[in-house]
Design a protein around this motif. Structure first.
Motif, PDB file in Angstrom:
ATOM      1  N   VAL A  73       5.066  -4.095   1.060  1.00  0.00           N
ATOM      2  CA  VAL A  73       5.118  -5.022  -0.066  1.00  0.00           C
ATOM      3  C   VAL A  73       6.578  -5.295  -0.393  1.00  0.00           C
ATOM      4  N   TRP A 106       4.126  -5.183  -6.513  1.00  0.00           N
ATOM      5  CA  TRP A 106       5.339  -5.002  -5.712  1.00  0.00           C
ATOM      6  C   TRP A 106       5.978  -3.660  -6.043  1.00  0.00           C
ATOM      7  N   ALA A 260       1.327  -9.346  -4.114  1.00  0.00           N
ATOM      8  CA  ALA A 260       0.920  -8.756  -2.845  1.00  0.00           C
ATOM      9  C   ALA A 260      -0.596  -8.647  -2.804  1.00  0.00           C
TER      10      ALA A 260
END
Length: 287
Positions: A73, A106, A260
């Motif tokens: 990520v 993230w 993500a």
């Protein structure tokens, strides 16, 4: 190894809470968390230097953990003043920056120092912004986005002093993370004043001069309205922090920054918030 043990002991003695979370499909949790909960004004100058060593050592340990992981990520780096530290709900876990990291899913490195600005050093001289960015070691993190939240505490600074410091901060980010998108969150205010508008304009102008692609988020001229903590009318309540996080996420999304995948690994959030004397409950009644 001995130095690491000493740093950990100092951190524990100063009330820096470090916890390891567990994966959650519904809500990505913090994998590593650092929170400074001792008000700096209660300690002498020598003690403050010891705190600074402990915070820096702990932050670097968390960053090392993040950097050692497979980059599944992206990473976001955030530095800021009291809003970023979690003032309002008085719980860094509820700050807009932590909420934003969770919304994005993230990895994140967050450093909040109440009173810090591009010029103002903030609590215990831990700022200004450039110093805080340097402590985040952007080169190793290779963040996709870097956000700076500052401005209110520089009110009264002349534009010819503020502007070079803003440009210098942007230059530092570009040097340490040349591929990162840079976002500046400018002045938060309970009410607009000529002095606040002047410092806000100085930041906006200097930021755009330093980087034509900079993302400007301007709560003052944008008239951001969010629930505020009742005691001061400036800082957000827990619900206000959630509002700010969603507002920032929407602006970032308009510039191509997306969350993500839910299936991605649980993110690591390294969060140092200075000056928060105690955690509050997860529910802010002022909201």
């Amino acid at each position: 190894m001995g130095a690491g043990i000493i740093a950990c002991c100092v951190a524990l003695a100063l009330g820096i809470a470090i916890s390891i979370g567990h994966p959650s499909a519904a809500r990505p949790t913090t994998a590593w968390r650092l929170v400074q909960r001792v008000p700096a004004h209660q300690h002498g100058q020598q003690h403050s230097r010891t705190e600074m060593v402990a915070i820096t050592s702990s932050l670097r340990a968390c960053e090392a953990r993040l950097e050692a992981q497979p980059r599944r990520v992206p990473t976001i780096a955030i530095v800021g003043a009291s809003f970023t530290a979690g003032m309002g709900p008085d719980n860094p876990e509820l700050s807009w920056a932590v909420v934003l990291a969770r919304l994005l899913r993230w990895n994140a490195v967050i450093y909040g120092v109440p009173g810090a600005g591009y010029v103002a050093p903030g609590t215990d001289q831990r700022g200004p912004v450039e110093r805080m960015l340097a402590q985040e070691r952007l080169h190793g993190l290779a963040p996709t986005v870097v956000i700076v939240q500052a401005g209110h505490d520089d009110v009264g600074q002349p534009a010819d002093r503020e502007a070079p410091r803003v440009e210098s901060a942007v230059d530092l980010i570009q040097a340490g993370a040349p591929r990162a998108q840079i976002a500046l969150i400018t002045v938060f205010a309970g009410a607009s004043t000529p002095a606040l508008r002047a410092i806000d304009q100085a930041i906006v102008t200097a930021g755009k001069a330093a980087d034509k692609q900079v993302i400007i988020m301007d709560p003052l001229t944008g008239r951001w309205k969010f629930p505020r903590a009742r005691r001061d009318g400036l800082h957000p309540s827990a619900a206000g922090d959630v509002w700010i996080a969603h507002k920032v996420a929407d602006i970032l999304s308009a510039h191509g920054v997306q969350p993500a995948s839910v299936a991605a690994t649980v993110p690591v959030i390294c969060d140092v918030a200075v000056g928060m004397s105690k955690p509050s409950s997860d529910t802010d009644r002022d909201a």
